[in-house]
Write a protein that holds these residues in place. Sequence first.
Motif, PDB file in Angstrom:
ATOM      1  N   ALA A   1       0.031  -8.238 -14.269  1.00  0.00           N
ATOM      2  CA  ALA A   1      -0.712  -6.973 -14.270  1.00  0.00           C
ATOM      3  C   ALA A   1       0.198  -5.802 -14.589  1.00  0.00           C
ATOM      4  CB  ALA A   1      -1.400  -6.764 -12.923  1.00  0.00           C
ATOM      5  N   VAL A   2       1.405  -5.784 -14.037  1.00  0.00           N
ATOM      6  CA  VAL A   2       2.335  -4.683 -14.286  1.00  0.00           C
ATOM      7  C   VAL A   2       2.856  -4.747 -15.711  1.00  0.00           C
ATOM      8  CG1 VAL A   2       4.579  -3.702 -13.637  1.00  0.00           C
ATOM      9  CG2 VAL A   2       2.955  -4.413 -11.869  1.00  0.00           C
ATOM     10  N   ARG A   3       3.212  -5.945 -16.184  1.00  0.00           N
ATOM     11  CA  ARG A   3       3.758  -6.096 -17.533  1.00  0.00           C
ATOM     12  C   ARG A   3       2.741  -5.722 -18.595  1.00  0.00           C
ATOM     13  NH1 ARG A   3       5.560 -10.819 -16.867  1.00  0.00           N
ATOM     14  NH2 ARG A   3       3.775 -11.954 -17.646  1.00  0.00           N
ATOM     15  N   GLU A   4       1.456  -6.033 -18.357  1.00  0.00           N
ATOM     16  CA  GLU A   4       0.424  -5.750 -19.353  1.00  0.00           C
ATOM     17  C   GLU A   4      -0.140  -4.334 -19.246  1.00  0.00           C
ATOM     18  OE1 GLU A   4      -2.448  -8.876 -19.132  1.00  0.00           O
ATOM     19  OE2 GLU A   4      -1.018 -10.382 -19.818  1.00  0.00           O
ATOM     20  N   ALA A   5       0.247  -3.612 -18.228  1.00  0.00           N
ATOM     21  CA  ALA A   5      -0.244  -2.240 -18.068  1.00  0.00           C
ATOM     22  C   ALA A   5       0.351  -1.347 -19.152  1.00  0.00           C
ATOM     23  CB  ALA A   5       0.129  -1.707 -16.688  1.00  0.00           C
ATOM     24  N   ARG A   6      -0.421  -0.374 -19.580  1.00  0.00           N
ATOM     25  CA  ARG A   6       0.067   0.583 -20.580  1.00  0.00           C
ATOM     26  C   ARG A   6       0.791   1.731 -19.871  1.00  0.00           C
ATOM     27  NH1 ARG A   6      -5.252   0.608 -24.444  1.00  0.00           N
ATOM     28  NH2 ARG A   6      -4.954  -1.532 -25.170  1.00  0.00           N
ATOM     29  N   THR A   7       1.731   1.356 -19.040  1.00  0.00           N
ATOM     30  CA  THR A   7       2.478   2.340 -18.255  1.00  0.00           C
ATOM     31  C   THR A   7       3.965   1.995 -18.321  1.00  0.00           C
ATOM     32  OG1 THR A   7       2.050   0.993 -16.314  1.00  0.00           O
ATOM     33  CG2 THR A   7       0.615   2.880 -16.638  1.00  0.00           C
ATOM     34  N   PRO A   8       4.651   2.465 -19.344  1.00  0.00           N
ATOM     35  CA  PRO A   8       6.088   2.152 -19.450  1.00  0.00           C
ATOM     36  C   PRO A   8       6.871   2.541 -18.200  1.00  0.00           C
ATOM     37  CG  PRO A   8       5.301   3.175 -21.470  1.00  0.00           C
ATOM     38  CD  PRO A   8       4.174   3.259 -20.477  1.00  0.00           C
ATOM     39  N   SER A   9       6.505   3.652 -17.572  1.00  0.00           N
ATOM     40  CA  SER A   9       7.261   4.073 -16.393  1.00  0.00           C
ATOM     41  C   SER A   9       7.111   3.091 -15.242  1.00  0.00           C
ATOM     42  CB  SER A   9       6.839   5.470 -15.946  1.00  0.00           C
ATOM     43  OG  SER A   9       5.480   5.480 -15.598  1.00  0.00           O
ATOM     44  N   LEU A  10       5.982   2.437 -15.131  1.00  0.00           N
ATOM     45  CA  LEU A  10       5.782   1.439 -14.077  1.00  0.00           C
ATOM     46  C   LEU A  10       6.518   0.147 -14.429  1.00  0.00           C
ATOM     47  CD1 LEU A  10       4.434   0.712 -11.402  1.00  0.00           C
ATOM     48  CD2 LEU A  10       2.401   0.042 -12.688  1.00  0.00           C
ATOM     49  N   ARG A  11       6.474  -0.241 -15.696  1.00  0.00           N
ATOM     50  CA  ARG A  11       7.155  -1.477 -16.110  1.00  0.00           C
ATOM     51  C   ARG A  11       8.669  -1.371 -15.972  1.00  0.00           C
ATOM     52  NH1 ARG A  11       3.486  -1.312 -20.600  1.00  0.00           N
ATOM     53  NH2 ARG A  11       5.220  -0.695 -21.923  1.00  0.00           N
ATOM     54  N   THR A  12       9.210  -0.163 -16.146  1.00  0.00           N
ATOM     55  CA  THR A  12      10.668   0.000 -16.091  1.00  0.00           C
ATOM     56  C   THR A  12      11.156   0.558 -14.759  1.00  0.00           C
ATOM     57  OG1 THR A  12      10.508   2.204 -17.078  1.00  0.00           O
ATOM     58  CG2 THR A  12      10.824   0.341 -18.591  1.00  0.00           C
ATOM     59  N   ALA A  13      10.259   0.753 -13.810  1.00  0.00           N
ATOM     60  CA  ALA A  13      10.636   1.312 -12.505  1.00  0.00           C
ATOM     61  C   ALA A  13      11.625   0.386 -11.807  1.00  0.00           C
ATOM     62  CB  ALA A  13       9.407   1.529 -11.644  1.00  0.00           C
ATOM     63  N   GLN A  14      12.645   1.007 -11.217  1.00  0.00           N
ATOM     64  CA  GLN A  14      13.641   0.258 -10.467  1.00  0.00           C
ATOM     65  C   GLN A  14      13.314   0.357  -8.986  1.00  0.00           C
ATOM     66  OE1 GLN A  14      16.179  -1.503 -11.957  1.00  0.00           O
ATOM     67  NE2 GLN A  14      15.103  -0.944 -13.834  1.00  0.00           N
ATOM     68  N   GLY A  15      13.280  -0.757  -8.324  1.00  0.00           N
ATOM     69  CA  GLY A  15      12.999  -0.757  -6.897  1.00  0.00           C
ATOM     70  C   GLY A  15      11.533  -1.019  -6.617  1.00  0.00           C
ATOM     71  N   PRO A  16      11.190  -1.070  -5.338  1.00  0.00           N
ATOM     72  CA  PRO A  16       9.816  -1.383  -4.970  1.00  0.00           C
ATOM     73  C   PRO A  16       8.869  -0.215  -5.262  1.00  0.00           C
ATOM     74  CG  PRO A  16      11.112  -0.922  -3.011  1.00  0.00           C
ATOM     75  CD  PRO A  16      12.059  -0.907  -4.179  1.00  0.00           C
ATOM     76  N   ALA A  17       7.675  -0.552  -5.681  1.00  0.00           N
ATOM     77  CA  ALA A  17       6.633   0.443  -5.924  1.00  0.00           C
ATOM     78  C   ALA A  17       5.626   0.357  -4.778  1.00  0.00           C
ATOM     79  CB  ALA A  17       5.942   0.180  -7.255  1.00  0.00           C
ATOM     80  N   THR A  18       5.169   1.510  -4.340  1.00  0.00           N
ATOM     81  CA  THR A  18       4.191   1.557  -3.252  1.00  0.00           C
ATOM     82  C   THR A  18       2.963   2.342  -3.690  1.00  0.00           C
ATOM     83  OG1 THR A  18       5.189   3.559  -2.320  1.00  0.00           O
ATOM     84  CG2 THR A  18       5.968   1.440  -1.454  1.00  0.00           C
ATOM     85  N   ALA A  19       1.815   1.976  -3.135  1.00  0.00           N
ATOM     86  CA  ALA A  19       0.560   2.680  -3.388  1.00  0.00           C
ATOM     87  C   ALA A  19       0.353   3.672  -2.244  1.00  0.00           C
ATOM     88  CB  ALA A  19      -0.591   1.684  -3.453  1.00  0.00           C
ATOM     89  N   GLU A  20       0.304   4.958  -2.582  1.00  0.00           N
ATOM     90  CA  GLU A  20       0.201   5.998  -1.563  1.00  0.00           C
ATOM     91  C   GLU A  20      -0.871   7.013  -1.924  1.00  0.00           C
ATOM     92  OE1 GLU A  20       4.053   7.733  -1.082  1.00  0.00           O
ATOM     93  OE2 GLU A  20       4.988   5.834  -0.564  1.00  0.00           O
ATOM     94  N   LEU A  21      -1.157   7.873  -0.969  1.00  0.00           N
ATOM     95  CA  LEU A  21      -2.086   8.986  -1.132  1.00  0.00           C
ATOM     96  C   LEU A  21      -3.404   8.583  -1.803  1.00  0.00           C
ATOM     97  CD1 LEU A  21       0.494  11.692  -2.177  1.00  0.00           C
ATOM     98  CD2 LEU A  21      -0.730  11.561  -0.002  1.00  0.00           C
ATOM     99  N   PRO A  22      -4.172   7.739  -1.140  1.00  0.00           N
ATOM    100  CA  PRO A  22      -5.464   7.353  -1.728  1.00  0.00           C
ATOM    101  C   PRO A  22      -6.408   8.555  -1.757  1.00  0.00           C
ATOM    102  CG  PRO A  22      -5.328   6.588   0.533  1.00  0.00           C
ATOM    103  CD  PRO A  22      -3.979   7.171   0.198  1.00  0.00           C
ATOM    104  N   LEU A  23      -6.965   8.811  -2.916  1.00  0.00           N
ATOM    105  CA  LEU A  23      -7.893   9.923  -3.056  1.00  0.00           C
ATOM    106  C   LEU A  23      -9.212   9.425  -3.632  1.00  0.00           C
ATOM    107  CD1 LEU A  23      -5.470  12.577  -4.601  1.00  0.00           C
ATOM    108  CD2 LEU A  23      -6.265  12.450  -2.233  1.00  0.00           C
ATOM    109  N   PRO A  24     -10.321   9.766  -2.988  1.00  0.00           N
ATOM    110  CA  PRO A  24     -11.606   9.400  -3.569  1.00  0.00           C
ATOM    111  C   PRO A  24     -11.840  10.235  -4.830  1.00  0.00           C
ATOM    112  CG  PRO A  24     -11.940  10.788  -1.650  1.00  0.00           C
ATOM    113  CD  PRO A  24     -10.466  10.517  -1.745  1.00  0.00           C
ATOM    114  N   VAL A  25     -12.319   9.595  -5.861  1.00  0.00           N
ATOM    115  CA  VAL A  25     -12.593  10.279  -7.130  1.00  0.00           C
ATOM    116  C   VAL A  25     -14.099  10.472  -7.241  1.00  0.00           C
ATOM    117  CG1 VAL A  25     -12.361  10.215  -9.639  1.00  0.00           C
ATOM    118  CG2 VAL A  25     -10.582   9.185  -8.186  1.00  0.00           C
TER     119      VAL A  25
END
Length: 193
Positions: A25-49
């Motif tokens: 999922a991360v590799r196929e995402a169109r988000t270069p910054s997420l694919r190249t991020a160093q270290g653990p990624a966390t999901a924060e600040l959930p906002l209802p849209v």
Amino acid sequence: MPLHVPPAPAPALRSVLAALGSPTAVREARTPSLRTAQGPATAELPLPVHVLDHITETTGPSRARLTGWRFLIRCGGHAVAAADTRLTPDGWAFCHFFEGPYVTSTERALRQAESLPGPYQPRLLSVPELYMLTLWLHGDCAADAATGHPAADDILVPLAPAPPGIAAYRPHRVAELLPVLTHRLTPAATLLA
């Protein structure tokens, strides 16, 4: 004042965490910054849209409807991407990762909102007719984040990029900004009649 971030539905958070943990999922995402991020990624600040529909209709008030939950994906102390979830017949599900100006502008607007007087429940409000996204600061912190309509004294903070003539990051009361948006969308023929 600290913001009262509403809790996201547990299945929405689980679906985002599962996607973050999936190399595919991360590799196929169109988000270069997420694919190249160093270290653990966390999901924060959930906002209802919420989406504000039909703001120019004269048959009744505009309606805000929940369309999903957005999580900022943080890595190395700052947001590198966002993840959207949506409600499906089977419940909340991960939709996609994305990056771009709304990720950083959301983070900036949230920091700015923390310095405002009074407690607020942060939400996102989209106005598709203007290609506009705002941080919606709802005054009722105990309200169900999945429901409601912007109250006249709630605050809207347009995110960058904002439509021409509307300043990004400038807080507006709903009672002040909504008429401006409605006027911008009213067809010229209606104004001349």
